[in-house]
Design a protein around this motif. Structure first.
Motif, PDB file in Angstrom:
ATOM      1  N   GLY A 166       0.590 -18.292  20.135  1.00 13.06           N
ATOM      2  CA  GLY A 166      -0.282 -19.462  20.235  1.00 13.06           C
ATOM      3  C   GLY A 166      -1.714 -19.070  20.563  1.00 13.06           C
ATOM      4  N   SER A 167      -2.365 -19.931  21.295  1.00 11.69           N
ATOM      5  CA  SER A 167      -3.792 -19.709  21.562  1.00 11.69           C
ATOM      6  C   SER A 167      -4.048 -18.569  22.542  1.00 11.69           C
ATOM      7  CB  SER A 167      -4.448 -20.990  22.068  1.00 11.69           C
ATOM      8  OG  SER A 167      -4.567 -21.897  20.998  1.00 11.69           O
ATOM      9  N   TRP A 168      -2.997 -18.030  23.152  1.00  7.19           N
ATOM     10  CA  TRP A 168      -3.186 -16.858  24.017  1.00  7.19           C
ATOM     11  C   TRP A 168      -3.784 -15.698  23.236  1.00  7.19           C
ATOM     12  CZ3 TRP A 168      -3.425 -16.611  29.058  1.00  7.19           C
ATOM     13  CH2 TRP A 168      -2.812 -17.620  29.809  1.00  7.19           C
ATOM     14  N   ILE A 169      -3.658 -15.736  21.899  1.00  5.20           N
ATOM     15  CA  ILE A 169      -4.183 -14.641  21.088  1.00  5.20           C
ATOM     16  C   ILE A 169      -5.710 -14.528  21.255  1.00  5.20           C
ATOM     17  CG2 ILE A 169      -4.523 -15.941  18.928  1.00  5.20           C
ATOM     18  CD1 ILE A 169      -3.109 -12.368  19.230  1.00  5.20           C
ATOM     19  N   PHE A 170      -6.356 -15.648  21.660  1.00  6.68           N
ATOM     20  CA  PHE A 170      -7.806 -15.605  21.878  1.00  6.68           C
ATOM     21  C   PHE A 170      -8.162 -14.994  23.233  1.00  6.68           C
ATOM     22  CE2 PHE A 170      -7.273 -19.355  19.063  1.00  6.68           C
ATOM     23  CZ  PHE A 170      -7.953 -18.845  17.966  1.00  6.68           C
ATOM     24  N   PHE A 171      -7.159 -14.893  24.110  1.00  4.00           N
ATOM     25  CA  PHE A 171      -7.441 -14.480  25.482  1.00  4.00           C
ATOM     26  C   PHE A 171      -8.143 -13.117  25.587  1.00  4.00           C
ATOM     27  CE2 PHE A 171      -6.056 -12.843  29.706  1.00  4.00           C
ATOM     28  CZ  PHE A 171      -6.834 -13.702  30.470  1.00  4.00           C
ATOM     29  N   PRO A 172      -7.644 -12.079  24.874  1.00  6.82           N
ATOM     30  CA  PRO A 172      -8.339 -10.786  24.983  1.00  6.82           C
ATOM     31  C   PRO A 172      -9.806 -10.862  24.539  1.00  6.82           C
ATOM     32  CG  PRO A 172      -6.195 -10.486  23.959  1.00  6.82           C
ATOM     33  CD  PRO A 172      -6.413 -11.961  24.062  1.00  6.82           C
ATOM     34  N   SER A 173     -10.096 -11.621  23.464  1.00  7.64           N
ATOM     35  CA  SER A 173     -11.485 -11.750  23.008  1.00  7.64           C
ATOM     36  C   SER A 173     -12.347 -12.416  24.064  1.00  7.64           C
ATOM     37  CB  SER A 173     -11.559 -12.566  21.717  1.00  7.64           C
ATOM     38  OG  SER A 173     -10.776 -11.978  20.724  1.00  7.64           O
ATOM     39  N   VAL A 174     -11.803 -13.494  24.668  1.00  9.56           N
ATOM     40  CA  VAL A 174     -12.555 -14.202  25.706  1.00  9.56           C
ATOM     41  C   VAL A 174     -12.738 -13.287  26.922  1.00  9.56           C
ATOM     42  CG1 VAL A 174     -12.510 -16.176  27.283  1.00  9.56           C
ATOM     43  CG2 VAL A 174     -11.782 -16.454  24.908  1.00  9.56           C
ATOM     44  N   LEU A 175     -11.666 -12.563  27.266  1.00  5.58           N
ATOM     45  CA  LEU A 175     -11.718 -11.648  28.404  1.00  5.58           C
ATOM     46  C   LEU A 175     -12.788 -10.575  28.186  1.00  5.58           C
ATOM     47  CD1 LEU A 175     -10.138 -11.199  31.058  1.00  5.58           C
ATOM     48  CD2 LEU A 175      -8.809  -9.471  29.850  1.00  5.58           C
ATOM     49  N   LEU A 176     -12.834 -10.043  26.976  1.00  6.49           N
ATOM     50  CA  LEU A 176     -13.847  -9.038  26.624  1.00  6.49           C
ATOM     51  C   LEU A 176     -15.234  -9.570  26.970  1.00  6.49           C
ATOM     52  CD1 LEU A 176     -14.612  -6.371  24.841  1.00  6.49           C
ATOM     53  CD2 LEU A 176     -15.086  -8.042  23.085  1.00  6.49           C
ATOM     54  N   ALA A 177     -15.474 -10.812  26.531  1.00  6.33           N
ATOM     55  CA  ALA A 177     -16.790 -11.406  26.738  1.00  6.33           C
ATOM     56  C   ALA A 177     -17.063 -11.633  28.213  1.00  6.33           C
ATOM     57  CB  ALA A 177     -16.868 -12.717  25.969  1.00  6.33           C
ATOM     58  N   VAL A 178     -16.081 -12.224  28.900  1.00  2.77           N
ATOM     59  CA  VAL A 178     -16.296 -12.578  30.304  1.00  2.77           C
ATOM     60  C   VAL A 178     -16.521 -11.328  31.153  1.00  2.77           C
ATOM     61  CG1 VAL A 178     -15.227 -13.604  32.346  1.00  2.77           C
ATOM     62  CG2 VAL A 178     -15.042 -14.748  30.133  1.00  2.77           C
ATOM     63  N   VAL A 179     -15.655 -10.328  30.993  1.00  2.00           N
ATOM     64  CA  VAL A 179     -15.791  -9.104  31.789  1.00  2.00           C
ATOM     65  C   VAL A 179     -17.140  -8.442  31.501  1.00  2.00           C
ATOM     66  CG1 VAL A 179     -14.866  -6.800  32.208  1.00  2.00           C
ATOM     67  CG2 VAL A 179     -13.303  -8.728  31.948  1.00  2.00           C
ATOM     68  N   ALA A 180     -17.513  -8.386  30.213  1.00  4.32           N
ATOM     69  CA  ALA A 180     -18.787  -7.740  29.858  1.00  4.32           C
ATOM     70  C   ALA A 180     -19.958  -8.469  30.504  1.00  4.32           C
ATOM     71  CB  ALA A 180     -18.953  -7.707  28.339  1.00  4.32           C
ATOM     72  N   VAL A 181     -19.916  -9.806  30.460  1.00  9.10           N
ATOM     73  CA  VAL A 181     -21.021 -10.582  31.027  1.00  9.10           C
ATOM     74  C   VAL A 181     -21.069 -10.410  32.547  1.00  9.10           C
ATOM     75  CG1 VAL A 181     -21.904 -12.911  31.425  1.00  9.10           C
ATOM     76  CG2 VAL A 181     -21.125 -12.252  29.151  1.00  9.10           C
ATOM     77  N   VAL A 182     -19.881 -10.454  33.197  1.00  7.39           N
ATOM     78  CA  VAL A 182     -19.847 -10.299  34.658  1.00  7.39           C
ATOM     79  C   VAL A 182     -20.410  -8.939  35.066  1.00  7.39           C
ATOM     80  CG1 VAL A 182     -18.314 -10.022  36.641  1.00  7.39           C
ATOM     81  CG2 VAL A 182     -17.981 -11.941  35.066  1.00  7.39           C
TER      82      VAL A 182
END
Lengths: 229, 306
Positions: free
Chosen positions: B98-114
């Motif tokens: 399901g939509s969990w497949i987007f989680f790594p992409s979102v995580l990539l962005a969030v961790v990089a921004v933080v």
């Protein structure tokens, strides 16, 4: 004879027009420019090597590829289609604007997409064409092509004007690095904030243009159908 | 923490180098590829320059790059056999994950921004975030390491030679700069632009980026040269804010990308992909936006930079 230094630009121009191999053209352009400005071969190779090695930062995005590759294999694109299909009643213009907004958002989060092959061809264009057919019935071949062009163009707008809102994008790194080399110490966060303004303006303009496009289509096809909406 | 940044980045470059060398080995072994030796060499050289760039003399790296150019010139670099992904497999896991497949992409962005807000900075952020996101992706998809490596190879090869183009163009920009190309253009412009006139300087910087990008097909290559040649003397030294001017100049260059057939990836590729009749259809659709945006850039830079 200072103008001879522009030979590299000419080589690039000719190389692209005749579609010669890009990497070779770039190296030949660099070599010719170096030689006409009096550098030796040894100096040229040293400078090329040094410049390339010191710019490895620009290619750090390669590290994101393994994760994206996996996500793709396990249904990233398919799940995107499922999500988009849940939204009903869209015109082609509205749908393309929605994509542009989402694409800019992805840019803000630094998600690198090679949009044309991965999204425009398989998702954006078919969905926009479907929206057109659903709203106006059969449309002409020219209008079909206009929707295709619009889908591709909006992908570029969103990609270009929003990519520097991400702090670690290649563009921000290059602006930061160039300014630093020129003696201006700046923060990469302030570059990204400035870029955000450009992204917002681009989104507003593209939404307006897509809205006008919808109106044009509506006028043309609703008249044919003889329906007033 | 800041003193560790170069070492951490060097670690990432070595990692990229190793990935590239892995692709090289797969290419050398791939008997279905008619140019397997050349393709393998290309990725091997790239791997060496990335992993050992700081250890080997620059002149050697320069020569190695030239060899890569010769390989691509003679069409000795080809995409070989890649791990295939199927629509069915994607469809099935879309149902499962399901939509969990987007989680790594979102995580990539969030961790990089933080991380970009810590002293480590954005550059280290993207590297660390990539590794975290990959591990999470492997957990979510339950993919074995072998699949992850296969997909890495697939992505690397399909990004292919164009993947290093931005870096090569940045290097070209440095060579142009050292050769004084910026000075030539700057002299030519200074003949037109009245000294001390801020508006003229801003127009020259924005239009210079746009036109030079149209010629080069790439705003990154134009940026170094035009900023040194026009931006600094005619905008920054007149009191223009470097962040505002530099950032706007880059996107002013992108207005040029929208208008040129030289930017093949963006303007010619979609025509082919979408099977359009008019080869310039995408550029025509983009032209009004590009012209509006360049005017807005000139106004913004003039108003905000001073």
């Amino acid at each position: 004879m200072e103008w001879i230094k522009l030979i590299g630009i000419l080589i690039i121009l000719v190389g692209f027009i005749f579609k010669f191999d890009t990497i070779a053209v770039v190296i030949v352009a660099a070599l010719s420019t170096a030689l006409v400005s009096g550098m030796s071969l040894y100096e040229f190779f040293t400078m090329l090597g040094e410049a390339f090695v010191n710019n490895r930062l620009v290619t750090i995005f390669l590290l994101t590829l393994p994760m994206i590759g996996l996500s793709e294999r396990f249904g990233l694109r398919q799940q995107a289609v499922i999500l988009i299909k849940k939204i009903k009643g869209l015109t082609p213009g509205k749908f393309i604007t929605l994509y542009t907004a989402l694409r800019e958002l992805a840019g803000l989060f630094g998600i690198r997409l090679s949009g044309h092959p991965q999204f425009v061809r398989p998702i954006v264009n078919p969905m926009a064409q479907a929206a057109a057919k659903h709203t106006y019935g059969d449309i002409s071949k020219e209008d079909e092509d206009k929707i295709k062009a619009r889908a591709a163009a909006n992908e570029n707008f969103a990609n270009f004007f929003a990519q520097n809102t991400f702090i670690a994008s290649a563009g921000v790194l290059l602006i930061y690095g160039t300014l630093k080399d020129l003696g201006y110490k700046v923060s990469d966060a302030s570059i990204a904030r400035m870029a955000l303004l450009v992204a917002v303006i681009a989104l507003i303009l593209s939404a307006a243009s897509n809205w006008l496009f919808d109106k044009k289509l509506a006028k043309k096809y609703n008249k044919i159908k003889g329906v007033d909406k | 923490m800041a003193q560790y940044i170069p070492a951490i980045l060097e670690f990432f470059y070595i990692l990229i180098g190793l990935l590239s060398m892995m692709t090289a080995v797969r290419c050398f072994k791939d008997e279905t590829n008619s140019a397997r030796i050349g393709t393998g060499l290309f990725w091997l050289i790239l791997g060496v320059v990335f992993a050992a760039g700081k250890l080997i003399p620059y002149v050697v790296s320069g020569v190695l790059l030239a060899i890569m150019g010769v390989l691509t010139l003679f069409k000795q670099v080809k995409v070989g056999q890649l791990a295939d992904i199927s629509e069915e497999e994607g469809q099935k896991s879309a149902e499962r994950i399901g939509s969990w497949i987007f989680f790594p992409s979102v995580l990539l962005a969030v961790v990089a921004v933080v991380i970009s807000y810590t002293p480590l900075g954005g550059q280290v952020g993207i590297g660390l975030a990539s590794i975290v996101a990959l591990i999470v992706a492997m957990v979510i998809t339950k993919a074995p390491p072998k699949t992850a490596l296969e997909d890495t190879d697939r992505m690397l090869q399909s990004v292919g030679t164009t993947g290093i183009l931005p870096q090569l163009l940045a290097a070209l920009g440095m060579v142009f700069n050292a050769a004084g190309v910026g000075d030539v253009i700057s002299h030519a412009i200074s003949g037109i632009v009245p000294e001390g006139n801020r508006l003229a300087g801003v127009i020259a910087y924005c239009l210079g980026m746009m036109i030079f990008t149209m010629v080069m097909g790439n705003a990154f290559a134009a940026f170094t040269v035009i900023t040194a040649g026009i931006g600094v003397p005619f905008v920054m030294m007149q009191g223009g804010d470097p962040v505002v001017a530099g950032t706007l100049a880059m996107t002013a260059g992108f207005c040029g990308t929208l208008l040129t057939p030289m930017a093949a990836n963006f303007n010619a590729l979609p025509v082919a992909l979408l099977e359009m009749d008019d080869t310039n259809g995408v550029i025509k659709a983009q032209a009004p936006m590009a012209i509006m945006m360049i005017i807005i850039h000139i106004i913004l830079m003039y108003v905000l930079a001073f």
